[in-house]
Motif scaffolding. Structure first.
Motif, PDB file in Angstrom:
ATOM      1  N   VAL A 238       4.661  55.611  32.240  1.00 55.47           N
ATOM      2  CA  VAL A 238       4.758  56.330  33.504  1.00 55.47           C
ATOM      3  C   VAL A 238       3.432  56.339  34.266  1.00 55.47           C
ATOM      4  CG1 VAL A 238       4.292  58.601  32.457  1.00 55.47           C
ATOM      5  CG2 VAL A 238       5.590  58.464  34.599  1.00 55.47           C
ATOM      6  N   TYR A 269       7.452  58.427  24.151  1.00 52.37           N
ATOM      7  CA  TYR A 269       8.580  57.927  24.934  1.00 52.37           C
ATOM      8  C   TYR A 269       9.746  58.890  24.770  1.00 52.37           C
ATOM      9  CZ  TYR A 269      10.918  54.143  27.461  1.00 52.37           C
ATOM     10  OH  TYR A 269      11.536  53.377  28.426  1.00 52.37           O
ATOM     11  N   LEU A 283       8.682  63.849  32.187  1.00 48.72           N
ATOM     12  CA  LEU A 283       9.575  62.699  32.371  1.00 48.72           C
ATOM     13  C   LEU A 283      11.012  63.161  32.555  1.00 48.72           C
ATOM     14  CD1 LEU A 283       8.442  59.951  29.819  1.00 48.72           C
ATOM     15  CD2 LEU A 283       8.142  59.973  32.280  1.00 48.72           C
ATOM     16  N   GLN A 288      11.022  56.005  35.660  1.00 46.85           N
ATOM     17  CA  GLN A 288       9.806  56.223  34.873  1.00 46.85           C
ATOM     18  C   GLN A 288       9.842  55.462  33.551  1.00 46.85           C
ATOM     19  OE1 GLN A 288      10.261  60.555  34.823  1.00 46.85           O
ATOM     20  NE2 GLN A 288       8.455  60.767  36.134  1.00 46.85           N
ATOM     21  N   GLN A 344      10.370  64.232  24.655  1.00 46.57           N
ATOM     22  CA  GLN A 344       9.559  63.145  24.093  1.00 46.57           C
ATOM     23  C   GLN A 344       9.070  63.457  22.679  1.00 46.57           C
ATOM     24  OE1 GLN A 344       6.919  60.870  26.909  1.00 46.57           O
ATOM     25  NE2 GLN A 344       7.093  62.744  28.119  1.00 46.57           N
TER      26      GLN A 344
END
Length: 363
Positions: A238, A269, A283, A288, A344
Motif C-alpha cells: 500500500v 497483508y 487497509l 490497495q 492483517q
C-alpha cells in the motif's frame, strides 16, 4: 581338549571381529547439523498490552494457547519488540520490554529489539527526540544516547539491536536529521553502533529504511561509514508499491553493494477487507492490494510465502518480520481505540490462527 578350546576361542574371536567390522561399515553416517540462520520473526510489541486485557488466542486446533508457544511451534525463531524511551502511554516502556524479552528467551526464541530513540512512534515522518533530551546540546545528546544504549545492552541483552525505526531521514530530530544535519546524524548513529560493538560484540546491528528502490539505495550509500550487520527494509504494498520484482532487485542490489545480509524488517497483508471493531482500518480497499493476492486467508498466506521465497532466492536475503502479528480487535466490536490492523493480524476475528502461520516453517 586344550587344543579344542584354543581353536574354538580363535574362531569366535575372528567371528566377533568380522561382525564388529561389518557393523562399523554398514552404520549410516551421521547427518551434519544445519544451523537455522534464516530469520523468521514476528513483531509482537502489542502483546503485553493485549494480554493485560484478558484476550485469549486460539491455535490451529481451536484450543487456547500462549501466542509465543504457538509461534515457536510453527517455526518462528525470533520475536521483534518495540522500545520507547519514556512513553506517555502504558506500553513499550523499558520495564515492560525487559520482562517481555525474558519471556521470549525462555520460550527459546531470539530477541530483535527495535529501539525508537523516542517516547512515541518513530517513522519516516516523525523522529521526535525524547522529552528528557530535548534541551540538550548535540554533544550531550550523543552522550545520553550512548548511555541509554548501554543500559539496554546490559538489562535486555537483545540478539539484534535495531538502531532507530524507519530512519529514512535520520533520528533524534532536529539534531540527527539526515538531510538537514547529515554530519550530526551520522555521528549519532556511529556512536550508538560503536557502543553496541564494543560492549556486546555478539549482538547484531541493524539499520532500518522504509521502502525500496532508489530511496533505499540513497540511504544505505549514506550509511557506508557505519559499522552494522543487517540491512532492514519495510515493505508494504500500500505504501511501497506492488512490484515484488522491484523488491527482489532492491534486495539483490543492496546485499551485493554493501556486502550485508538483508531482511524485510516489516511487512503484512490482509486476510479480509472487513473490520471487527469501530477503529478505522488502514487497509480496506481492493486497489490497495496486489491483484495476485486477494484479501483472503489463502491470499495472505500466499503473499507471505512469496516474500519468504523471494528472500531465499536473492544473494543477500536473510529473513523477515511480520508486523502487527498479534494486533487483533481486543477491546470489543464497538471499540474506537482497538485495532486498525485486525484484518492483517495472523489470528482471525474469532482469535483463531490463520493459515499464513505456515510462513514460519523451517524449509
Amino acid at each position: 581338549m586344550k587344543t579344542f578350546f584354543k581353536t574354538f576361542f580363535s574362531l569366535s574371536l575372528i567371528f566377533f571381529t568380522i561382525s564388529c567390522s561389518d557393523d562399523e561399515t554398514t552404520a549410516p553416517p551421521e547427518e551434519p547439523i544445519i544451523e537455522d540462520t534464516f530469520i523468521r520473526a514476528a513483531d509482537m510489541s502489542f502483546l503485553p498490552l493485549i494480554e493485560s486485557e484478558n484476550t485469549i488466542y486460539y491455535n490451529a486446533s481451536n484450543q487456547p494457547e500462549n501466542t509465543l508457544t504457538t509461534l515457536k511451534n510453527a517455526g518462528c525463531n525470533t520475536i521483534r519488540i518495540r522500545l520507547w524511551k519514556n512513553p506517555t502511554v502504558n506500553q513499550s516502556g523499558f520495564n515492560e520490554v525487559k520482562t517481555f524479552a525474558q519471556r521470549v528467551k525462555q520460550a527459546g526464541m531470539k530477541v530483535w529489539l527495535t529501539v525508537h530513540y523516542s517516547d512515541t512512534w518513530a517513522d519516516p515522518g516523525a523522529q521526535t527526540t525524547p522529552v528528557a533530551w530535548q534541551s540538550l546540546s548535540f554533544a550531550d545528546l550523543k552522550t545520553e544516547a550512548v548511555i541509554y544504549t548501554s543500559s539496554i545492552l546490559t538489562e535486555i541483552q537483545p540478539d539484534i539491536f535495531q538502531i532507530g525505526n524507519e530512519i529514512n531521514s535520520g533520528l533524534l530530530w532536529p539534531n540527527g536529521h539526515l538531510i538537514n544535519n547529515e554530519s550530526q546524524s551520522l555521528q549519532l548513529i556511529a556512536a550508538i553502533s560503536t557502543k553496541i560493538r564494543t560492549q556486546s560484540p555478539a549482538t547484531k546491528i541493524m539499520l532500518h529504511y522504509a521502502g525500496i528502490g532508489s530511496g533505499a539505495t540513497w540511504f544505505y550509500n549514506k550509511m557506508s561509514t557505519i559499522d552494522y550487520d543487517y540491512i532492514g527494509l519495510s515493505y508494504y504494498p500500500v505504501w511501497h508499491g506492488k512490484s515484488l520484482t522491484e523488491l527482489k532487485t532492491t534486495i539483490n542490489l543492496l546485499g551485493q553493494t554493501h556486502n550485508k545480509k538483508v531482511l524485510i524488517a516489516e511487512t503484512a497483508y490482509p486476510f479480509t477487507l472487513q473490520w471487527n471493531d469501530w477503529t478505522n482500518n488502514i487497509l480496506g480497499l481492493e486497489n490497495q492490494l496486489i491483484p495476485a493476492y486477494p484479501a483472503t486467508p489463502e491470499g495472505q498466506k500466499n503473499f507471505m510465502l512469496a516474500i519468504k521465497n523471494l528472500l531465499k532466492e536473492t544473494n543477500g536475503g536473510f529473513g523477515f518480520a511480520y508486523w502487527g502479528t498479534e494486533w487483533l480487535a481486543f477491546r470489543g466490536s464497538e471499540s474506537t481505540n482497538g485495532s486498525p490492523w485486525e484484518n492483517q493480524a495472523l489470528w482471525d476475528f474469532d482469535h483463531k490462527l490463520l493459515p499464513a502461520i505456515e510462513v514460519f516453517n523451517q524449509d
